[in-house]
Design an enzyme around this catalytic site. Sequence first.
Site, PDB file in Angstrom:
ATOM      1  N   HIS A 153       0.737  -1.158   0.068  1.00 51.60           N
ATOM      2  CA  HIS A 153       0.130  -0.021  -0.090  1.00 51.60           C
ATOM      3  C   HIS A 153       0.862   1.273  -0.102  1.00 51.60           C
ATOM      4  CE1 HIS A 153      -3.270  -2.822   1.222  1.00 51.60           C
ATOM      5  NE2 HIS A 153      -4.134  -1.921   0.846  1.00 51.60           N
ATOM      6  N   LYS A 184      -0.431   4.734   4.422  1.00 53.82           N
ATOM      7  CA  LYS A 184      -1.182   3.800   5.227  1.00 53.82           C
ATOM      8  C   LYS A 184      -0.394   3.176   6.439  1.00 53.82           C
ATOM      9  CE  LYS A 184      -3.860  -0.601   4.819  1.00 53.82           C
ATOM     10  NZ  LYS A 184      -5.165  -0.124   5.523  1.00 53.82           N
TER      11      LYS A 184
END
Length: 232
Positions: free
Chosen positions: A131, A135
């Site tokens: 990601h 995040k």
Amino acid sequence: MNIALFGYGKMGQMLEKIGITRGHQIVAKIDVDNANIDYSNIDVAIDFSTPDAAFENITNCFEHNVPVISGTTGWLSKMNEAKSICNRNKSAFIYASNFSLGVNIFFELNKSLAKMIANLEQYKVSLEETHHTQKLDAPSGTAITLAEGIIENAVYSGWKMDEVEENEIPITSKRIGKVPGTHTITYESLVDAIEIKHTAHNREGFALGALVAAEWIQGKTGIFSMKDVLNL
């Protein structure tokens, strides 16, 4: 539909943009203060707020007979209590760790593959998720759902991010650039490997799936999942 958005960050703004293109109205955008909400004007609430706020947001909606679509993580220790309040008020609820239509198909594909390989001890499973650098939580909620799907259908007893025991699933988390989300499951033996992978190209798929769920839940009572929405 008249939609209330609980949480107006990047996902909330994407929900507003796509919701309007699908003919819906955004009648409330709540980031922090939820004290003066006109629930009578809300057909459905979509919650992408914070772990601290989610339970109160969701249960307040149930108590006003407003169905809820929630993708907020970090509050799930109170999930059973929330479901009880939903049922007591004859409301409706869908929670998903990932609302992407493709990811929810991927969840079912993952379970089917786990069943097929469950008795083939030469194949060892591993899971990798990548990601964007913003995040902070790891592994992703989607990765955990994938691992749980394997555990339910094979001989594994749990998952870990560090060193694993013989019957545990190793999960590797990477944070790179602006990657929206990539999840890869690999079954590897000495002679070959089988791999399935889902790659998100942008965040729009997550918002679209939540809106499809919001449209589907209208007029329904009870606890549902994306599996129900997609008739999988």
